[in-house]
Design a protein around this motif. Sequence first.
Motif, PDB file in Angstrom:
ATOM      1  N   LEU A   1     -16.348  -2.350 -11.690  1.00  0.00           N
ATOM      2  CA  LEU A   1     -16.592  -1.733 -10.386  1.00  0.00           C
ATOM      3  C   LEU A   1     -15.274  -1.440  -9.680  1.00  0.00           C
ATOM      4  CD1 LEU A   1     -19.635  -3.866  -9.173  1.00  0.00           C
ATOM      5  CD2 LEU A   1     -19.660  -1.519 -10.030  1.00  0.00           C
TER       6      LEU A   1
ATOM      7  N   GLN B   1     -19.672  -2.275  -3.469  1.00  0.00           N
ATOM      8  CA  GLN B   1     -18.932  -1.862  -4.663  1.00  0.00           C
ATOM      9  C   GLN B   1     -19.780  -0.942  -5.542  1.00  0.00           C
ATOM     10  OE1 GLN B   1     -15.678  -2.999  -6.278  1.00  0.00           O
ATOM     11  NE2 GLN B   1     -15.237  -3.073  -4.090  1.00  0.00           N
ATOM     12  N   VAL B   2     -21.027  -1.323  -5.800  1.00  0.00           N
ATOM     13  CA  VAL B   2     -21.906  -0.522  -6.670  1.00  0.00           C
ATOM     14  C   VAL B   2     -22.209   0.816  -6.020  1.00  0.00           C
ATOM     15  CG1 VAL B   2     -24.204  -0.387  -7.732  1.00  0.00           C
ATOM     16  CG2 VAL B   2     -22.915  -2.533  -7.801  1.00  0.00           C
TER      17      VAL B   2
ATOM     18  N   ILE C   1     -20.970   3.605  -8.641  1.00  0.00           N
ATOM     19  CA  ILE C   1     -21.968   4.143  -9.568  1.00  0.00           C
ATOM     20  C   ILE C   1     -22.695   5.317  -8.930  1.00  0.00           C
ATOM     21  CG2 ILE C   1     -24.015   3.639 -10.946  1.00  0.00           C
ATOM     22  CD1 ILE C   1     -21.523   2.163 -11.864  1.00  0.00           C
TER      23      ILE C   1
ATOM     24  N   LEU D   1     -28.162  -4.240  -2.052  1.00  0.00           N
ATOM     25  CA  LEU D   1     -28.259  -3.153  -3.020  1.00  0.00           C
ATOM     26  C   LEU D   1     -29.720  -2.823  -3.314  1.00  0.00           C
ATOM     27  CD1 LEU D   1     -26.801  -1.255  -5.011  1.00  0.00           C
ATOM     28  CD2 LEU D   1     -26.960  -3.094  -6.715  1.00  0.00           C
TER      29      LEU D   1
ATOM     30  N   LEU E   1     -27.703  -6.915 -11.242  1.00  0.00           N
ATOM     31  CA  LEU E   1     -26.307  -6.772 -10.843  1.00  0.00           C
ATOM     32  C   LEU E   1     -25.879  -7.891  -9.900  1.00  0.00           C
ATOM     33  CD1 LEU E   1     -26.098  -2.905 -10.367  1.00  0.00           C
ATOM     34  CD2 LEU E   1     -24.814  -4.268 -12.029  1.00  0.00           C
TER      35      LEU E   1
ATOM     36  N   PRO F   1     -27.980   4.362  -6.620  1.00  0.00           N
ATOM     37  CA  PRO F   1     -27.825   3.179  -5.765  1.00  0.00           C
ATOM     38  C   PRO F   1     -27.824   3.566  -4.292  1.00  0.00           C
ATOM     39  CG  PRO F   1     -26.134   3.265  -7.491  1.00  0.00           C
ATOM     40  CD  PRO F   1     -26.802   4.601  -7.456  1.00  0.00           C
TER      41      PRO F   1
ATOM     42  N   LEU G   1     -24.613   4.462 -15.127  1.00  0.00           N
ATOM     43  CA  LEU G   1     -25.045   3.157 -15.613  1.00  0.00           C
ATOM     44  C   LEU G   1     -26.332   3.379 -16.396  1.00  0.00           C
ATOM     45  CD1 LEU G   1     -24.433   0.109 -15.559  1.00  0.00           C
ATOM     46  CD2 LEU G   1     -25.972  -0.062 -13.581  1.00  0.00           C
TER      47      LEU G   1
END
Length: 339
Positions: A253, A296-297, A301, A330, A279, A323, A164
């Motif tokens: 994602l 998800q992130v 990522i 997050l 995000l 992350p 990202l």
Amino acid sequence: MPHPFVVAPRGGAPVAAAVPGDRWPRESPLDGLPEILRRHVDDPDVTDVFLNGASGLFVDRGDGARPVTGWRADEEEVRDLAVTLIALGGRHIDDATPCVDVRLAGGIRVHAVLPPVCADGTTISLRVPRRTLAGLTDLERAGMFDHRGGERLAGLVADRANLLVTGAAGTGKTTLLAALLGAARREERIVTIEDVAELRIDHPHHVRLEARQPNLEGAGGIDLARLVREALRMRPDRLVVGECRGAEVRELLSALNTGHDGGAGTLHANGLADVPARLEALGALAGLGDGALARQVFSAIGWIVHLSRGADGRRHVAGLGRPRLEDGRLAVEALPWPG
């Protein structure tokens, strides 16, 4: 006094097909520009050109926007130029649709805003693509990162990490992303998805998908979320969303969590610490709660590369992060750069 934007054919030579009512041939968008404007758009060092109504013309060569002397145009002339440029991109701008973004032949991106939305008069912004495609070595030479940083970035691409790229507007996110993708193996199939196609990649297998705006009746629009779903059916080795700015973050994602390694996207953010909030805001648009988005992130990522632009206008990689989960929310762990 002759109108500065009128282009007349010379010597009876055939004129390329143009949009009805336009003065510019579609095949040669630079040919119809006023000479002083064309000179700057045609300058290989120029990245952006700005027309602020009748008040001035500004040019950015990578060191900040600087005024150009010798430019003269009234509001009517600048508005006529905006209408012509937008029509060349296949769209229409008027009082009912006063803000429009298009891409011209050659990759020039044009954004125009009419008054009264823009209080000081018609404003036109042109993003001028590089004539030559910049690789990681070129960006290192330009000072975006040092040699160790270039090796670190090349290693992330070789490892097929999901990336990202973040930063404020004008920090070089698209330029860096294109260079990173250009370092991918020649045998890989890259599918990129953008609102307005800007990514130009030095790679033999690059498929570009571009969103389509609805017509005047509000029909026919194809948004980024739809394009992500279509791209998944095209068997990409690398799936890229040029800029996540809405609900398409959910599809991106989801795709990166189903075995699509080596994917990437860009995101507007002021710093690494601001990425989670940005995000979360996009996730809310997609119906994702903070906890679901964080998971998800964290899974999708691998690395976040943040860009910044100094007071001198120079663009550079300002940090690298990963992350992580923090009490179900997050967060981003800043790592040594280039380290």
